[in-house]
Design a protein around this motif. Sequence first.
Motif, PDB file in Angstrom:
ATOM      1  N   ALA A  59       0.822  -1.210   0.000  1.00  0.00           N
ATOM      2  CA  ALA A  59       0.000   0.000   0.000  1.00  0.00           C
ATOM      3  C   ALA A  59       0.856   1.261   0.000  1.00  0.00           C
ATOM      4  O   ALA A  59       0.343   2.349  -0.212  1.00  0.00           O
ATOM      5  CB  ALA A  59      -0.926   0.006   1.212  1.00  0.00           C
ATOM      6  N   THR A  60       2.161   1.092   0.243  1.00  0.00           N
ATOM      7  CA  THR A  60       2.990   2.290   0.343  1.00  0.00           C
ATOM      8  C   THR A  60       4.129   2.324  -0.653  1.00  0.00           C
ATOM      9  O   THR A  60       4.614   3.400  -0.991  1.00  0.00           O
ATOM     10  CB  THR A  60       3.596   2.392   1.755  1.00  0.00           C
ATOM     11  OG1 THR A  60       4.247   1.153   2.041  1.00  0.00           O
ATOM     12  CG2 THR A  60       2.538   2.661   2.788  1.00  0.00           C
ATOM     13  N   THR A  61       4.577   1.157  -1.127  1.00  0.00           N
ATOM     14  CA  THR A  61       5.801   1.169  -1.928  1.00  0.00           C
ATOM     15  C   THR A  61       5.551   1.736  -3.322  1.00  0.00           C
ATOM     16  O   THR A  61       4.495   1.543  -3.919  1.00  0.00           O
ATOM     17  CB  THR A  61       6.397  -0.247  -2.047  1.00  0.00           C
ATOM     18  OG1 THR A  61       7.592  -0.154  -2.805  1.00  0.00           O
ATOM     19  CG2 THR A  61       5.444  -1.184  -2.747  1.00  0.00           C
ATOM     20  N   ASP A  62       6.530   2.471  -3.793  1.00  0.00           N
ATOM     21  CA  ASP A  62       6.463   3.033  -5.142  1.00  0.00           C
ATOM     22  C   ASP A  62       7.797   2.781  -5.797  1.00  0.00           C
ATOM     23  O   ASP A  62       8.830   2.936  -5.153  1.00  0.00           O
ATOM     24  CB  ASP A  62       6.273   4.557  -5.093  1.00  0.00           C
ATOM     25  CG  ASP A  62       4.929   4.927  -4.517  1.00  0.00           C
ATOM     26  OD1 ASP A  62       3.955   4.268  -4.895  1.00  0.00           O
ATOM     27  OD2 ASP A  62       4.868   5.842  -3.693  1.00  0.00           O
ATOM     28  N   ILE A  63       7.778   2.436  -7.072  1.00  0.00           N
ATOM     29  CA  ILE A  63       9.068   2.343  -7.731  1.00  0.00           C
ATOM     30  C   ILE A  63       9.569   3.734  -8.053  1.00  0.00           C
ATOM     31  O   ILE A  63      10.734   3.956  -8.258  1.00  0.00           O
ATOM     32  CB  ILE A  63       9.011   1.500  -9.018  1.00  0.00           C
ATOM     33  CG1 ILE A  63       7.820   1.912  -9.856  1.00  0.00           C
ATOM     34  CG2 ILE A  63       8.963   0.041  -8.703  1.00  0.00           C
ATOM     35  CD1 ILE A  63       7.895   1.388 -11.248  1.00  0.00           C
ATOM     36  N   ASP A  64       8.671   4.669  -8.085  1.00  0.00           N
ATOM     37  CA  ASP A  64       9.026   6.021  -8.450  1.00  0.00           C
ATOM     38  C   ASP A  64       8.086   6.929  -7.676  1.00  0.00           C
ATOM     39  O   ASP A  64       6.943   6.592  -7.460  1.00  0.00           O
ATOM     40  CB  ASP A  64       8.785   6.214  -9.958  1.00  0.00           C
ATOM     41  CG  ASP A  64       9.924   6.981 -10.572  1.00  0.00           C
ATOM     42  OD1 ASP A  64      10.568   7.737  -9.835  1.00  0.00           O
ATOM     43  OD2 ASP A  64      10.160   6.800 -11.777  1.00  0.00           O
ATOM     44  N   LYS A  65       8.591   8.077  -7.256  1.00  0.00           N
ATOM     45  CA  LYS A  65       7.733   8.952  -6.474  1.00  0.00           C
ATOM     46  C   LYS A  65       6.850   9.825  -7.367  1.00  0.00           C
ATOM     47  O   LYS A  65       5.871  10.398  -6.929  1.00  0.00           O
ATOM     48  CB  LYS A  65       8.577   9.863  -5.580  1.00  0.00           C
ATOM     49  CG  LYS A  65       9.274   9.125  -4.480  1.00  0.00           C
ATOM     50  CD  LYS A  65       8.301   8.676  -3.410  1.00  0.00           C
ATOM     51  CE  LYS A  65       8.950   7.629  -2.553  1.00  0.00           C
ATOM     52  NZ  LYS A  65       8.021   6.899  -1.715  1.00  0.00           N
ATOM     53  N   VAL A  66       7.266   9.963  -8.596  1.00  0.00           N
ATOM     54  CA  VAL A  66       6.510  10.843  -9.479  1.00  0.00           C
ATOM     55  C   VAL A  66       6.160  10.094 -10.754  1.00  0.00           C
ATOM     56  O   VAL A  66       6.715   9.048 -11.045  1.00  0.00           O
ATOM     57  CB  VAL A  66       7.328  12.105  -9.849  1.00  0.00           C
ATOM     58  CG1 VAL A  66       7.442  13.017  -8.659  1.00  0.00           C
ATOM     59  CG2 VAL A  66       8.690  11.705 -10.362  1.00  0.00           C
ATOM     60  N   GLY A  67       5.249  10.664 -11.496  1.00  0.00           N
ATOM     61  CA  GLY A  67       4.934  10.149 -12.820  1.00  0.00           C
ATOM     62  C   GLY A  67       4.209   8.817 -12.757  1.00  0.00           C
ATOM     63  O   GLY A  67       3.647   8.424 -11.733  1.00  0.00           O
ATOM     64  N   ILE A  68       4.259   8.116 -13.869  1.00  0.00           N
ATOM     65  CA  ILE A  68       3.472   6.909 -14.015  1.00  0.00           C
ATOM     66  C   ILE A  68       4.018   5.801 -13.110  1.00  0.00           C
ATOM     67  O   ILE A  68       3.283   4.934 -12.671  1.00  0.00           O
ATOM     68  CB  ILE A  68       3.449   6.483 -15.503  1.00  0.00           C
ATOM     69  CG1 ILE A  68       2.398   5.403 -15.737  1.00  0.00           C
ATOM     70  CG2 ILE A  68       4.797   6.010 -15.972  1.00  0.00           C
ATOM     71  CD1 ILE A  68       1.011   5.942 -15.860  1.00  0.00           C
ATOM     72  N   GLY A  69       5.320   5.855 -12.810  1.00  0.00           N
ATOM     73  CA  GLY A  69       5.927   4.818 -11.976  1.00  0.00           C
ATOM     74  C   GLY A  69       5.283   4.734 -10.612  1.00  0.00           C
ATOM     75  O   GLY A  69       5.260   3.688  -9.977  1.00  0.00           O
ATOM     76  N   LYS A  70       4.728   5.832 -10.164  1.00  0.00           N
ATOM     77  CA  LYS A  70       4.034   5.868  -8.881  1.00  0.00           C
ATOM     78  C   LYS A  70       2.829   4.935  -8.898  1.00  0.00           C
ATOM     79  O   LYS A  70       2.376   4.489  -7.859  1.00  0.00           O
ATOM     80  CB  LYS A  70       3.601   7.305  -8.623  1.00  0.00           C
ATOM     81  CG  LYS A  70       3.142   7.615  -7.224  1.00  0.00           C
ATOM     82  CD  LYS A  70       2.985   9.128  -7.096  1.00  0.00           C
ATOM     83  CE  LYS A  70       2.116   9.528  -5.929  1.00  0.00           C
ATOM     84  NZ  LYS A  70       2.513   8.969  -4.656  1.00  0.00           N
ATOM     85  N   HIS A  71       2.313   4.680 -10.086  1.00  0.00           N
ATOM     86  CA  HIS A  71       1.075   3.909 -10.168  1.00  0.00           C
ATOM     87  C   HIS A  71       1.279   2.491 -10.690  1.00  0.00           C
ATOM     88  O   HIS A  71       0.326   1.821 -11.039  1.00  0.00           O
ATOM     89  CB  HIS A  71       0.062   4.650 -11.037  1.00  0.00           C
ATOM     90  CG  HIS A  71      -0.234   6.028 -10.516  1.00  0.00           C
ATOM     91  ND1 HIS A  71      -0.910   6.221  -9.333  1.00  0.00           N
ATOM     92  CD2 HIS A  71       0.081   7.239 -10.984  1.00  0.00           C
ATOM     93  CE1 HIS A  71      -1.006   7.522  -9.106  1.00  0.00           C
ATOM     94  NE2 HIS A  71      -0.410   8.166 -10.085  1.00  0.00           N
ATOM     95  N   ALA A  72       2.547   2.066 -10.746  1.00  0.00           N
ATOM     96  CA  ALA A  72       2.799   0.732 -11.303  1.00  0.00           C
ATOM     97  C   ALA A  72       2.050  -0.342 -10.533  1.00  0.00           C
ATOM     98  O   ALA A  72       1.494  -1.269 -11.136  1.00  0.00           O
ATOM     99  CB  ALA A  72       4.301   0.446 -11.298  1.00  0.00           C
ATOM    100  N   VAL A  73       2.005  -0.217  -9.208  1.00  0.00           N
ATOM    101  CA  VAL A  73       1.334  -1.258  -8.428  1.00  0.00           C
ATOM    102  C   VAL A  73      -0.160  -1.283  -8.741  1.00  0.00           C
ATOM    103  O   VAL A  73      -0.752  -2.344  -8.939  1.00  0.00           O
ATOM    104  CB  VAL A  73       1.582  -1.054  -6.917  1.00  0.00           C
ATOM    105  CG1 VAL A  73       0.792  -2.058  -6.109  1.00  0.00           C
ATOM    106  CG2 VAL A  73       3.059  -1.182  -6.607  1.00  0.00           C
ATOM    107  N   GLU A  74      -0.771  -0.078  -8.818  1.00  0.00           N
ATOM    108  CA  GLU A  74      -2.198  -0.034  -9.146  1.00  0.00           C
ATOM    109  C   GLU A  74      -2.460  -0.678 -10.510  1.00  0.00           C
ATOM    110  O   GLU A  74      -3.436  -1.413 -10.690  1.00  0.00           O
ATOM    111  CB  GLU A  74      -2.722   1.404  -9.180  1.00  0.00           C
ATOM    112  CG  GLU A  74      -2.896   2.053  -7.832  1.00  0.00           C
ATOM    113  CD  GLU A  74      -1.748   2.972  -7.504  1.00  0.00           C
ATOM    114  OE1 GLU A  74      -0.590   2.490  -7.542  1.00  0.00           O
ATOM    115  OE2 GLU A  74      -1.982   4.157  -7.231  1.00  0.00           O
ATOM    116  N   ILE A  75      -1.570  -0.384 -11.450  1.00  0.00           N
ATOM    117  CA  ILE A  75      -1.781  -0.907 -12.801  1.00  0.00           C
ATOM    118  C   ILE A  75      -1.682  -2.431 -12.786  1.00  0.00           C
ATOM    119  O   ILE A  75      -2.524  -3.135 -13.343  1.00  0.00           O
ATOM    120  CB  ILE A  75      -0.759  -0.281 -13.766  1.00  0.00           C
ATOM    121  CG1 ILE A  75      -1.061   1.213 -13.917  1.00  0.00           C
ATOM    122  CG2 ILE A  75      -0.776  -0.974 -15.109  1.00  0.00           C
ATOM    123  CD1 ILE A  75       0.052   2.005 -14.566  1.00  0.00           C
TER     124      ILE A  75
END
Lengths: 308, 410, 575
Positions: C164-180
Motif C-alpha cells: 500500500a505504500t511502496t512506489d518504484i518512483d515517487k513521481v509520474g506513471i511509476g508511482k502507479h505501477a502497483v495499481e496498474i
Amino acid sequence: MSTIPNDYPSALPDPNAPHDEHDHPSFLAHHFESAQQQFDAGKLGIWLFLTTEILLFSGLFCAYAVYRANHPEVFEFAHLYLNKWWGATNTVVLIFSSLTMAWAVRAAQLGQKKLLVNLLAVTLLCGLAFMVIKTIEYKDKIHHGTLFSVFYKPVQLPHGVTAENLLGPADALTAPPAIDAPEVHTAPAGYAQQQSKIPLAAVGPAGLSPSFEPRASADGATSLDHENPWVGPEPRNVAVFFSIYFLMTGLHGIHVLAGMAVILWILIRSAKGEFGPHYYNPVDFVGLYWHVVDLVWIFLFPLLYLIH
Amino acid sequence: MTPLAYLLADGDATFWLPKQASKMAVNTDWLFYAILYTSAFFFAIIVAAALFFIIKYRRRALNETTPLITHNTTLEVIWTGIPLLIVIGIFFVGLKGFIDLENPSSDAYVIQVTARQWNFEFTYPNGGTSDTLYVPYQKPVKLVLSSTDVLHAVYIPAFRIQRNAIPGRDTQIWFTATKHSPAPGNTPENPGGFSLFCTQYCGNDHSHMHTRVHVLDAEPFAKKLVELANPFKSKDPGSNKEHWIPYAQVGQKLSASNGCFQCHSVDGKAGTGPTWKDLFKSDHKFSFSDKPGYTLAKADDDAKWDAYFHESVLNPGAKIKDGFQNQMQSFASSFSGDPGTAKDEKLRAIIEYIKTLGPDYQGPTLFGKPVPQDNVTPEMYEIQPHQVYHPEALKSLEPAASAPATQDAK
Amino acid sequence: MSTITPDLIRSGPPLHGPSSNYLTHSHGIASWIFTLDHKRIGVMYLISVLSAFFLGGVFAIIVRSQLIFPEGAIFTGSLDAYRIYNRMFTLHGAVMIFLVLIPGIPGALGNFILPIMLGAKDVAFPRLNLASYYLYVAGALFAIFAILIGGVETGWTFYTPYSATTDIDKVGIGKHAVEIMVFGVFLLGFSSIFTGMNFIVTIHKLRPPGMTWFRMPLFLWSIYATSLIQVLATPVLGITLLLLIAERTLKVGIFNSEYGGDPVLFQHFFWFYSHPAVYIMILPAMGIMSEVIATFSRKHIFGYRFIALSSIAIAVLGFLVWGHHMFPNGQSALLGSIFSFLTMLVAIPSAIKVWNWLATMYKGSIDLKTPMCYALAFLFLFTIGGLTGVFLGALSVDVHLHDTYFVVAHFHYVMFGGTLIGFLAGLHYWWPKMTGRMYNETLGRIASVLVFLGFNLTFIPQFIMGTHGMPRRYATYLVEYQPYHVASTIGSYIQLVGFLLIASYLIHSLYRGPKAPNNPWGAATLDFDCSSPPPHDNFSTPPVVADPYDMNRMKWDPKLRGYVKDANYIPPVEH
C-alpha cells in the motif's frame, strides 16, 4: 453398452443440411438444441454470475464487519452524519422498482408488450430516482466535508450532536483528529499492550477500542436518547467510516447504473417486440440481476444508516 | 516410531536440520523426522510400484487386451483410512508443540523487538538497546514483536521459532536457549552467535535484515545489559575503571546499531541517502523544504547545522536533499526526547559523529576549547561529557543502568 | 463406428470439403479475432499462455542467476540493485501464477477439449468465452505495461502495508505501477470467473444424451471442480484488489493500522482466494493425469468415482484451509489448530488420486510415450510436493519452515512438478488433436527427462537450505547456503535447455510434422473420436457416448498409424 437414443441424430443435425427454421428459430444459438436448453443454460449462468456478485460485495461486508467490531464507536458517531430519511426513501424506491421488474417479467411471459414496456420504463425511472437521491447525498457530503480519508474535514456537527455533548477541545471541528500521525512507538521494554492499538492477535477482537466508552452510563438512559445520540469526544478515524460508506455505496451505485443500462437495452428490445411467451430470457435474467442489486441495498441501508 | 537420526544427532546440525539450541527444537525436530520417515516410506512405495509396473507391464504388442478392473472398495477404504489416521496423528503432535509455543512461561524474561526497514532493535527491561540479540542461557525468554512500518518477522532457525511483526498490533514468541552460541571470531566474517532472519518480505533491503543471537551465561549477560543500557560509559578492562566514551565514538556505534549505514555511507559512496562524508558544512541544495526559502550553506554556524541534522533524524521528510527521495522513516521512537534525556543525548552523539566526518570539523568544544581528536585517552574524558550540550544530560541513564539489569538476569 | 478411410486422411480433411476443419473453416485475421469457436479461443489462449510462460521463465532464470553468489551475481552492492532483484522475483511469481498457471490448463486445453470431450458443439456462452479471453489479454497488457514502466516489487502476494505504500518512483506513471499491475490481476480474475461460469453451465446443460455425470471423463470432473472454485473464490480476490487500489489511491485505511485498520485482514482476504487458487491450478492437471495414465496403460481407470469425487472434495476442503498461510502471525491457537486439521484432511483426496493412478497402471499395457513420461514425472514430483505439504501443515514444524526455501521448493513441486508437468503432459497428449501434426517422439522423451532431472536438481537443494533456515525472497544470503544455491541454479539451466528443446520440436512439428491420425494414442474419450484437427462443429457424425475408459475397444490400424474403434468389439459386462 450404449446405444444412440432414437431422437439423438435429429438433435444434432448434419451441419451441411439447410437449417430448419422451425427447429432453429432466430433467437436460438447454433450450439443449443432447444429453446428450453438455452433458457436453462442462461438461467444457471445468471445465477452463477449473481453468486459472484454477492461474493464481491461480501468482501466489503466482511471489511465492514471487522472494522466495526474493532471500532464500534467510529460507526456510532459517524452514522449520525447520514440522513436516514434519504436512505429510507431510496429503500422504498428500490423495493418498488423490484415489484415493477418482477411484474415486467410476468408481462413478458404473457406477451403483454405494452405493459412490459411501461413497467420497464417505470423500473428505469426508479433507478434514475435512486441515483438522483444518491447524488444529492454525495453532494451534501462534499459540501459538509464528510468525505473519505484525508478529505474528511467536517464543517458541521452530526445530526443531534451538540457542541456541549462533544466533550473536547473547542477547536475539535476545525482540526479534526481524523487521521493522526502514527503514534510514536516508544518502547519501554515488555509493555507492549499499552502502546498497541490492537492487542495480541490471540486475544481476539473483543474490546479492541480503548477509547470507546459505551454510552449507557450509570443512569442507563443516554444510549436511547434521541436528543443526545452522542455524548463524548469525537472518536479517532471517523474518516474510515466514510471510506467504507463511499466504497460500498459507490460499488452499489455502479451496479445500479449497470442495471439501468441493461434495463434500457431490454426496454428497446421489448419495444421492437422481440419478447413473448416463447422467448423472454433476457427480461428474466435482467430481472434477477436487478433484484440482487436491490437486495444489496436492503443490507446496506441498515448497516450504514441505522446503527445503534 | 523412533526417528534414528534424531537420536543420533544429539542436537548438532544434521543433513536436514541446523543445530538444536532450544527446548522447542527438540519437539519440532522429533515431529520433522517422524514426518520425514513416514513420507519417505510412502514415497518409496509409490515410486517402487510405478517403476515395477512400467517394467513388468510394458506394452509388448499394440493391441494388448487388459483386464477390466474398475474399482475395489476395500482397497480404497484402506488407502484412504491409513493416511488419514497418520495425518491426524501428525496434527495432534504438531498442535501440542504449537500450544507450547503459544503459551510463554510466566517467568519469561521479556525482550521488546522493534522491527523496521531494515533492522531490528532489541530493548531490554533495563532500557538498554542493541541490534544483535543477547539472551540468557537456560532461561525462558519472551520476545514481544512490533513493527513501525511494514510486516517483518523474527526467525531463529537454531531455536525453530518464527513470528511475524505486524504494524499496529503486538505478537509474541518465546523460547529457552539450551545451547551456547558459537563465540565470535576476530573477523567480521565470523560474527559468532546463531542466525536471526527477517523472513517476511519487507522491501529493498529485506535480504540484509538479519542479525545474530548470542546466548550468554547469567554473568556475562548481566554485564552486557549494563553496557547496552549506557552507550556512553565503558569499563576499562585493565583498571576496571569506568570512563565516558567520546560522543563521536558513541555516535558511530549507535549509527551502526540503528542501521543508518544501510543507506548512508561514510566513505562517499552513493546510497539511498546522502553520504555522511563531508556532509557537514557542505553546500546544500534542497529539492523539497517544508519551510519555503530555507537554505543551508557552508557558512552557516554549528547550531543551524545541528538543528538540521536533528530534524532530519526525527522528521526526515521535512527537507529533502537534492537528488534524493523521501525514503527514510522517522527515528523518533529511538531518539526523540527532551534535552537531557538519554534519547536526546544519543541523537546528539550521532550528530557529533556525522560532524566528525565533515572537512570543517573543529572538534567538540569543551569549556570553550577544542578537544584533540587523536590520541584520545579515557582520562581526557573523565569530565562529564554532557557538559558539551546539557548539564543534566546523562543523569537519567545512570540509575537505570545497573540495578534492575543484574536482578533480571539472575 | 469410424467411417474414415485412410485415403481421406492422406488427402487432407475428408468430410465436407476443404473448409471442414476448424483451422481452415474460415480465413483471415478477423476470423480469429472475432471467433466464437471454443477451439480457436483455446488456441489463442495457448499461444498467450506460452508467451507468458516464456516471460516468467526469463524472470526465473534471472532470479536463479543472481543467487549463484552470496552477495548476488547480477544485482549487487546497493539498495537500488536489490530492488531490481525484488522486482524480478515479484514478476516471476505474478506472471507465472496469474498469467500461466491459473488460465493455463482451463483456458487453453480446457477450452479446446472440454466441449469435444463432452460431445457438445461449443461452450454454453461462446461470446462470454471470447470476452473472457480478451479480459485475459487486457489483464496481461496491464501487467506488461506495469512491467515496462519499471515493474512492481510487492511480491506476488501484494501484502499490505508494504504494497500500500511502496512506489518504484515517487513521481509520474511509476508511482502507479502497483495499481496498474493490481488492476491487471483484477481483470484476469474476471476472465477466470467467466471461464469457470461457462464451463459449469456447459457441463450441466450441454451434455448430450447418454453422457451422464458418471460417464464423463475425469478431466471434465476436474475442470468442473476447478470452475466451482473459480466462480466462488475469485470474486473475493476481485474486491480485495479493489480495496488495495483504494488503499493506495484514496488512503482508505481498512488495511492500515495507522487508521485503525488491520493489515492481517488483507492476508485473510488474499488467501481466501489464493489458497483455493492453488487447487484451480492443480486440479485440471490431475484430470489430465487420469486421462493420460489410463490411455497409455491401455486400461480402464481404477476407482473412477473416488477420483471424480475426490476432485470435488479438494474443491470444498480447499476453501477452508487458507489460514495455514498465517500460522506465524500469532493467530489464536484454536484458529491455528482448526486450519491445521483441515489442511491435513485436504491431503487425503490427493493421496486417493495417487493410489488410484498406480492401481490403473497395475496389469496395464504401459507405453512410455512422451505424455506418459510427463505423467510419471508428475507422479514422482507431485508426491514430493504433497508430502512436503504435510510438514508445513503440522503447526510446530511450520513455525520452523514458514517463509523459508522449504516453502519455495514445496510449492514449486506442486505448481511446477504438478500443474506445469501436467500441462506439458496434456499439451503433448492433445497436440496432434489441436494441430493435426505429430511431434518427434524421441526428442519429446529426451526433453521430458531433461526437465525432470533439471527440476529436481533445482528444487531438492532448496528443501535442504530451507530446513537450514534460508529465508525466501533474499537478494543476498549467508555464505553457508552457497553450495545449495549453485546446485539449484545449475538445475534451472538444465530445465532451460529442456524447455528450449520442447519449443523447437513443437514448432518444427507445425511445419514438418507428419499428419496426425484421429486417435494416435488409443484413447476412448470423445475428443479422439473426431478428426484431427476437429471440424468446425466438432462432430461430423453424432458422437456415441460409451464408457470413456474402455480402451480395449480401440484397435491399432497400421494404415492410419492410429487407433480406430473395433467394430466387432463386444463391451465387457461389469460384474
